[in-house]
Design an enzyme around this catalytic site. Structure first.
Site, PDB file in Angstrom:
ATOM      1  N   SER A   1      28.832  57.765 -86.593  1.00  0.00           N
ATOM      2  CA  SER A   1      29.763  56.761 -86.061  1.00  0.00           C
ATOM      3  C   SER A   1      31.102  57.427 -85.763  1.00  0.00           C
ATOM      4  CB  SER A   1      29.952  55.674 -87.122  1.00  0.00           C
ATOM      5  OG  SER A   1      31.135  54.968 -86.888  1.00  0.00           O
TER       6      SER A   1
ATOM      7  N   TYR B   1      32.081  52.664 -95.462  1.00  0.00           N
ATOM      8  CA  TYR B   1      31.319  52.999 -94.248  1.00  0.00           C
ATOM      9  C   TYR B   1      31.836  54.302 -93.642  1.00  0.00           C
ATOM     10  CZ  TYR B   1      29.150  52.215 -89.625  1.00  0.00           C
ATOM     11  OH  TYR B   1      28.409  52.329 -88.471  1.00  0.00           O
TER      12      TYR B   1
HETATM   13  P1  NAD Z   1      21.743  46.386 -86.943  1.00  0.00           P
HETATM   14  O1  NAD Z   1      22.351  45.681 -88.092  1.00  0.00           O
HETATM   15  O2  NAD Z   1      21.489  45.639 -85.679  1.00  0.00           O
HETATM   16  O3  NAD Z   1      20.366  47.055 -87.392  1.00  0.00           O
HETATM   17  C1  NAD Z   1      20.174  47.689 -88.610  1.00  0.00           C
HETATM   18  C2  NAD Z   1      18.703  47.592 -88.977  1.00  0.00           C
HETATM   19  O4  NAD Z   1      18.533  48.263 -90.219  1.00  0.00           O
HETATM   20  C3  NAD Z   1      18.213  46.139 -89.169  1.00  0.00           C
HETATM   21  O5  NAD Z   1      17.005  45.951 -88.457  1.00  0.00           O
HETATM   22  C4  NAD Z   1      18.009  46.030 -90.683  1.00  0.00           C
HETATM   23  O6  NAD Z   1      16.939  45.161 -91.046  1.00  0.00           O
HETATM   24  C5  NAD Z   1      17.686  47.474 -91.053  1.00  0.00           C
HETATM   25  N1  NAD Z   1      17.970  47.779 -92.452  1.00  0.00           N
HETATM   26  C6  NAD Z   1      19.037  47.382 -93.196  1.00  0.00           C
HETATM   27  N2  NAD Z   1      18.923  47.824 -94.453  1.00  0.00           N
HETATM   28  C7  NAD Z   1      17.754  48.530 -94.512  1.00  0.00           C
HETATM   29  C8  NAD Z   1      17.078  49.218 -95.551  1.00  0.00           C
HETATM   30  N3  NAD Z   1      17.580  49.290 -96.795  1.00  0.00           N
HETATM   31  N4  NAD Z   1      15.907  49.821 -95.254  1.00  0.00           N
HETATM   32  C9  NAD Z   1      15.378  49.748 -94.008  1.00  0.00           C
HETATM   33  N5  NAD Z   1      15.971  49.103 -92.989  1.00  0.00           N
HETATM   34  C10 NAD Z   1      17.152  48.504 -93.240  1.00  0.00           C
HETATM   35  O7  NAD Z   1      22.671  47.653 -86.710  1.00  0.00           O
HETATM   36  P2  NAD Z   1      22.950  48.514 -85.412  1.00  0.00           P
HETATM   37  O8  NAD Z   1      24.251  48.072 -84.872  1.00  0.00           O
HETATM   38  O9  NAD Z   1      21.778  48.564 -84.510  1.00  0.00           O
HETATM   39  O10 NAD Z   1      23.214  49.937 -86.076  1.00  0.00           O
HETATM   40  C11 NAD Z   1      22.257  50.963 -86.127  1.00  0.00           C
HETATM   41  C12 NAD Z   1      22.936  52.226 -86.618  1.00  0.00           C
HETATM   42  O11 NAD Z   1      24.006  52.579 -85.747  1.00  0.00           O
HETATM   43  C13 NAD Z   1      23.557  52.093 -88.008  1.00  0.00           C
HETATM   44  O12 NAD Z   1      23.412  53.303 -88.710  1.00  0.00           O
HETATM   45  C14 NAD Z   1      25.018  51.839 -87.699  1.00  0.00           C
HETATM   46  O13 NAD Z   1      25.829  52.210 -88.765  1.00  0.00           O
HETATM   47  C15 NAD Z   1      25.199  52.733 -86.498  1.00  0.00           C
HETATM   48  N6  NAD Z   1      26.345  52.412 -85.636  1.00  0.00           N
HETATM   49  C16 NAD Z   1      26.507  51.194 -85.060  1.00  0.00           C
HETATM   50  C17 NAD Z   1      27.599  50.973 -84.242  1.00  0.00           C
HETATM   51  C18 NAD Z   1      27.831  49.663 -83.563  1.00  0.00           C
HETATM   52  O14 NAD Z   1      28.830  49.519 -82.846  1.00  0.00           O
HETATM   53  N7  NAD Z   1      26.947  48.702 -83.736  1.00  0.00           N
HETATM   54  C19 NAD Z   1      28.517  51.995 -84.001  1.00  0.00           C
HETATM   55  C20 NAD Z   1      28.327  53.214 -84.615  1.00  0.00           C
HETATM   56  C21 NAD Z   1      27.237  53.421 -85.413  1.00  0.00           C
END
Ligand code: NAD
Length: 284
Positions: free
Chosen positions: A167, A180
């Site tokens: 991130s 985070y």
């Molecule tokens: P999201 O919340 O839409 O999806 C996360 C998924 O992880 C969900 O399907 C959830 O059920 C699953 N999950 C949660 N805990 C879990 C566990 N213990 N075991 C297995 N699965 C689990 O999130 P997203 O926005 O798609 O983010 C995906 C990745 O990208 C994450 O690592 C997040 O930190 C990173 N990220 C997101 C953003 C953003 O702007 N959304 C920016 C930078 C990084």
């Protein structure tokens, strides 16, 4: 002469993506399905993982399955691996997509002011360790444990790829979300460490650092629920992104295929920002 470059090497390869049922993960699954890969969506929410898998399999004709797995529980990951091996074969690629922040690990104020000294609840001092631990573990240990389990087949083939999801917080922490930010910084560090550790056994380890995308985990921070406009924080993000907008999840697809394909054969230990220039901008 240079042959035409393509992602053809990915056809038939088996990828496990943790958190693959989420907003960003499912977009990556769509990109991989378009290349003819076999994909296991390993998610704690098996019902949604199945739904997403069925939907993407139907629209792409690729083999996509949902598997229950908790990235914080080694035994559950091992059970998932047994199922994936039986249904899809040996694992070639791992994407560590599970992660996220939580309101329980978020301070209410960005910076402390003098008046906050009498109301520590809203500051760093009011953070509950339980929330802090959960977010740190999900992002860091939740990357480490699946890597221990799902890269074993790669060792036998002396070839494989791990792609972690970091991130923008990993470079410079954002206000309000110390757990985070620290966890994602540790993901970058671990990406480099593991890339070195596994380089001689044929496994490449890289990461993508997405910029700002509006998803379930951050909507409460960047949107004003009442008006539907950006919150002041959301507006600040747009103002600090040289391209002047939030990213679309699809913007991650090219970077994902590039880093998991043999096209990037000599690339290991890098963290690639996909951020509309956010990380390059000093704000002036
Ligand atoms: P999201 O919340 O839409 O999806 C996360 C998924 O992880 C969900 O399907 C959830 O059920 C699953 N999950 C949660 N805990 C879990 C566990 N213990 N075991 C297995 N699965 C689990 O999130 P997203 O926005 O798609 O983010 C995906 C990745 O990208 C994450 O690592 C997040 O930190 C990173 N990220 C997101 C953003 C953003 O702007 N959304 C920016 C930078 C990084």
């Amino acid at each position: 002469m240079l042959e035409t470059l393509s992602f053809e090497d990915l056809r038939g390869k088996v990828c496990v993506i943790t958190g693959g049922a989420g907003v960003l993960g499912s977009t990556m699954v769509r990109a991989m399905a378009s290349t003819g890969m076999k994909i296991a969506i390993a998610d704690i929410n098996k019902e949604i993982a199945d739904e997403v898998a069925e939907e993407i399999a139907a629209e792409s004709n690729a083999e996509v399955i949902g598997v229950a797995a908790n990235v914080l529980d080694k035994e559950s990951l091992e059970q998932a691996k047994t199922i994936i091996n039986a249904k899809l074969g040996d694992i070639d690629i791992l994407i560590n997509g599970a992660g996220g922040n939580s309101p329980q690990a978020t301070t209410k104020v960005e910076q402390m002011k003098e008046e906050d000294i009498d109301n520590l609840e809203d500051t760093f001092y009011g953070l509950e360790m339980e929330g802090f631990d959960k977010v740190f573990a999900l992002n860091f240990k939740g990357t480490l444990l699946p890597t221990m389990v799902f890269t074993k087949d790669m060792l036998s083939h002396k070839k494989g790829v791990v792609l972690n999801i970091s991130s923008m917080n990993s470079y410079r922490p954002l206000t309000k979300i110390p757990a985070y930010s620290a966890a994602k910084a540790s993901v970058n560090n671990f990406t480099e460490w593991l890339a070195v550790h596994l380089a001689k056994v044929g496994i490449r380890v890289n990461a993508i650092a997405p910029g700002f995308f509006i998803t379930n985990q951050n909507r409460f921070l960047v949107m004003d629920e009442k008006t539907g406009n950006f919150s002041p924080r959301g507006q600040k993000i747009v103002d600090n992104t040289p391209m002047g907008k939030f990213g679309e999840p699809e913007d991650l697809q090219g970077a994902t295929l590039f880093l998991i394909s043999d096209i990037s054969n000599f690339i290991t230990g890098v963290v690639l920002p996909v951020d509309g220039g956010y990380n390059a901008y000093g704000g002036v």
